[in-house]
Design a protein around this motif. Structure first.
Motif, PDB file in Angstrom:
ATOM      1  N   ARG A  55     -50.442 -42.089  -2.014  1.00 20.37           N
ATOM      2  CA  ARG A  55     -49.460 -43.059  -1.519  1.00 20.37           C
ATOM      3  C   ARG A  55     -48.701 -42.504  -0.316  1.00 20.37           C
ATOM      4  O   ARG A  55     -48.364 -43.244   0.606  1.00 20.37           O
ATOM      5  N   LYS A 154     -43.658 -46.414   1.129  1.00 19.36           N
ATOM      6  CA  LYS A 154     -42.426 -45.788   0.639  1.00 19.36           C
ATOM      7  C   LYS A 154     -41.788 -45.158   1.877  1.00 19.36           C
ATOM      8  O   LYS A 154     -41.893 -43.958   2.133  1.00 19.36           O
ATOM      9  N   TYR A 159     -34.963 -47.924   2.582  1.00 16.81           N
ATOM     10  CA  TYR A 159     -33.924 -47.493   1.641  1.00 16.81           C
ATOM     11  C   TYR A 159     -32.510 -47.750   2.129  1.00 16.81           C
ATOM     12  O   TYR A 159     -31.547 -47.559   1.388  1.00 16.81           O
ATOM     13  N   GLU A 188     -36.711 -55.833  -7.551  1.00 16.73           N
ATOM     14  CA  GLU A 188     -36.660 -54.505  -8.182  1.00 16.73           C
ATOM     15  C   GLU A 188     -35.239 -53.975  -8.105  1.00 16.73           C
ATOM     16  O   GLU A 188     -34.378 -54.562  -7.442  1.00 16.73           O
ATOM     17  N   GLY A 191     -34.164 -48.183  -6.906  1.00 14.53           N
ATOM     18  CA  GLY A 191     -35.138 -47.091  -6.895  1.00 14.53           C
ATOM     19  C   GLY A 191     -36.029 -47.157  -8.107  1.00 14.53           C
ATOM     20  O   GLY A 191     -36.494 -46.131  -8.610  1.00 14.53           O
ATOM     21  N   ILE A 214     -45.794 -46.227  -9.426  1.00 19.66           N
ATOM     22  CA  ILE A 214     -46.814 -45.496 -10.194  1.00 19.66           C
ATOM     23  C   ILE A 214     -46.393 -45.468 -11.662  1.00 19.66           C
ATOM     24  O   ILE A 214     -47.230 -45.606 -12.555  1.00 19.66           O
ATOM     25  N   THR A 215     -45.101 -45.374 -11.923  1.00 23.77           N
ATOM     26  CA  THR A 215     -44.606 -45.446 -13.310  1.00 23.77           C
ATOM     27  C   THR A 215     -44.818 -46.857 -13.851  1.00 23.77           C
ATOM     28  O   THR A 215     -45.180 -47.035 -15.018  1.00 23.77           O
ATOM     29  N   THR A 251     -40.055 -42.939 -11.223  1.00 22.93           N
ATOM     30  CA  THR A 251     -40.189 -41.493 -11.411  1.00 22.93           C
ATOM     31  C   THR A 251     -38.873 -40.877 -11.863  1.00 22.93           C
ATOM     32  O   THR A 251     -38.837 -40.089 -12.807  1.00 22.93           O
TER      33      THR A 251
HETATM   34  N1  PMP Z   1     -39.029 -49.158  -6.243  1.00 21.51           N
HETATM   35  C1  PMP Z   1     -38.319 -48.341  -5.441  1.00 21.51           C
HETATM   36  C2  PMP Z   1     -37.475 -48.924  -4.355  1.00 21.51           C
HETATM   37  C3  PMP Z   1     -38.366 -46.949  -5.644  1.00 21.51           C
HETATM   38  O1  PMP Z   1     -37.665 -46.130  -4.857  1.00 21.51           O
HETATM   39  C4  PMP Z   1     -39.142 -46.424  -6.702  1.00 21.51           C
HETATM   40  C5  PMP Z   1     -39.183 -44.942  -6.947  1.00 21.51           C
HETATM   41  N2  PMP Z   1     -40.173 -44.330  -6.147  1.00 21.51           N
HETATM   42  C6  PMP Z   1     -39.859 -47.319  -7.505  1.00 21.51           C
HETATM   43  C7  PMP Z   1     -39.785 -48.681  -7.243  1.00 21.51           C
HETATM   44  C8  PMP Z   1     -40.718 -46.823  -8.635  1.00 21.51           C
HETATM   45  O2  PMP Z   1     -41.835 -46.133  -8.131  1.00 21.51           O
HETATM   46  P1  PMP Z   1     -42.541 -44.941  -8.915  1.00 21.51           P
HETATM   47  O3  PMP Z   1     -42.757 -45.401 -10.296  1.00 21.51           O
HETATM   48  O4  PMP Z   1     -43.809 -44.744  -8.171  1.00 21.51           O
HETATM   49  O5  PMP Z   1     -41.618 -43.771  -8.865  1.00 21.51           O
END
Ligand code: PMP
Length: 289
Positions: A55, A154, A159, A188, A191, A214-215, A251
Motif C-alpha cells: 500500500r 494513504k 489527514y 470513516e 484514523g 487492512i484491519t 492499526t
Molecule cells: N482510515 C483512516 C483515515 C486511517 O488513517 C486508517 C489507519 N491507517 C484506517 C482507516 C484504517 O486502516 P488500517 O486498518 O489499514 O490501519
C-alpha cells in the motif's frame, strides 16, 4: 517524539533516532507530497506486513512518485528496524516523501526519501475497558470525492481534515469524530474504519472514497469465518438509529467499540465481544502462546 533512543531506517540505513532530520525546504512539507503507513508488530511479527508495504508503494504511485524500493525491500527494512530497536510489540511508521532539490508545485526530479520509525504504542485499553465504547462527534468536514483527491492513497494531505475533526471533537469532550463523505454518506473515523451491527449481521460502508483498511479487511474475514454475514453498502447517517452495536477498526485502534455518535447510542455487545476476542487471538494471544 524526536528525542528518543533507538534507530530509524532512513534511505537504506539505520541512523540514531535523534539524527533522522530533514531540511525545512522539503517538498513533502510544503506541498504534501508524502505518503505513509501505520503498522503494528505483535511478538516481533508485523501484522499483515506485505499488504502495508504494497500500500505504501501504491500510495506513492497515486501521488505520481515511485518509491525507490521494492515491496520485498520495504518488508525487509521494516523487520530490520523492529529487530534493531529490540521491540517485540510496537507501532511502525514508514513514510515516503519528495525531497528538497527543487521548490515549487512541480518538483519532478526531487529525490524520493523513505524512513521507517518504530515506537511503543500499546493498545489504549484492555478488552474489558474497550467494551465501554468511545464517544464520537459527527464532523462538519467531509471526505472528498475520488475526483477531488487521490482518496485511495494513504496520503499526508488527506489527514488535514482528520486532524481538524479530531481536535474539535476532543475539545468538545468526545474521543474521536465520524466523517461523512462528500455525498453525506457514512465514511470513516479520523484514523479508523467503521462497522455497525444488528440482527447478528455486520454493515459497513463501501470504501469508494476512503481507505479500505487492512484491519477492516482482516476483521471482515474474521467475521465471515465465524459465520457472521458482512454487508458492504452505501450507508446513510439516519440509519445509525437502527443499529445495536458499532465499532472501529484500524492499526492503532485495533477493534474498538463505540457507544455514541452524535445523537445515536450503541451498546457494545456480543458481536463486539466476539470480534475483540478474535482479533486478540490473531495478534497478542497467538504471539503469547
Ligand atoms: N482510515 C483512516 C483515515 C486511517 O488513517 C486508517 C489507519 N491507517 C484506517 C482507516 C484504517 O486502516 P488500517 O486498518 O489499514 O490501519
Amino acid at each position: 517524539y524526536d528525542d528518543r533512543d533507538g534507530l530509524i531506517w532512513l534511505d537504506g540505513k539505520l541512523v540514531p533516532f535523534r539524527d533522522a532530520k530533514l531540511h525545512v525546504l522539503t517538498h513533502g512539507l510544503h506541498y504534501a507530497s508524502a505518503v505513509f503507513e501505520g503498522e503494528r508488530a505483535y511478538g516481533g511479527e508485523v501484522f499483515h506486513l506485505t499488504e502495508h508495504s504494497q500500500r505504501l508503494i501504491d500510495s506513492g504511485k497515486l501521488l505520481d512518485f515511485t518509491i525507490p524500493y521494492s515491496v520485498e525491500e520495504i518488508d525487509r527494512a521494516t523487520r530490520e528496524t523492529v529487530a534493531a530497536n529490540k521491540m517485540a510489540d510496537c507501532y511502525i511508521r514508514p513514510i515516503a516523501w519528495r525531497g528538497s532539490e527543487m521548490m515549487g508545485v512541480s518538483a519532478q526530479q526531487n529525490k524520493i526519501h523513505v524512513a521507517i520509525a518504530v515506537w511503543e504504542w500499546p493498545s489504549y485499553f484492555s478488552p474489558e475497558a474497550k467494551m465501554k465504547g468511545l464517544r464520537l462527534q459527527i464532523s462538519d468536514w467531509r471526505r472528498p470525492a475520488p475526483n477531488t483527491a487521490p482518496t485511495k492513497a494513504k496520503a499526508v494531505g488527506l489527514y488535514m481534515i482528520c486532524t481538524l475533526s479530531k481536535h474539535k471533537a476532543e475539545r468538545e469532550g468526545y474521543q474521536d469524530a465520524l466523517m461523512l463523505d462528500w455525498r453525506g454518506q457514512i465514511a470513516e473515523a479520523t484514523g479508523a474504519n467503521i462497522f455497525f451491527a444488528k440482527d447478528g449481521k455486520l454493515h459497513t460502508p463501501t470504501p469508494d472514497c476512503f481507505l479500505d483498511g487492512i484491519t477492516r479487511r482482516a476483521v471482515i474475514a474474521m467475521a465471515k469465518g465465524r459465520g457472521i454475514e458482512v454487508i458492504e453498502r452505501p450507508m446513510q447517517p439516519e440509519e445509525m438509529a437502527g443499529f445495536d452495536e458499532c465499532f472501529l477498526t484500524g492499526t492503532a485502534a485495533e477493534v474498538t467499540p463505540v457507544s455514541e455518535i452524535g445523537p445515536y447510542k450503541f451498546t457494545p455487545g456480543k458481536i463486539c465481544q466476539a470480534l475483540l476476542g478474535e482479533f486478540d487471538l490473531a495478534t497478542r494471544a497467538k504471539k503469547a502462546a
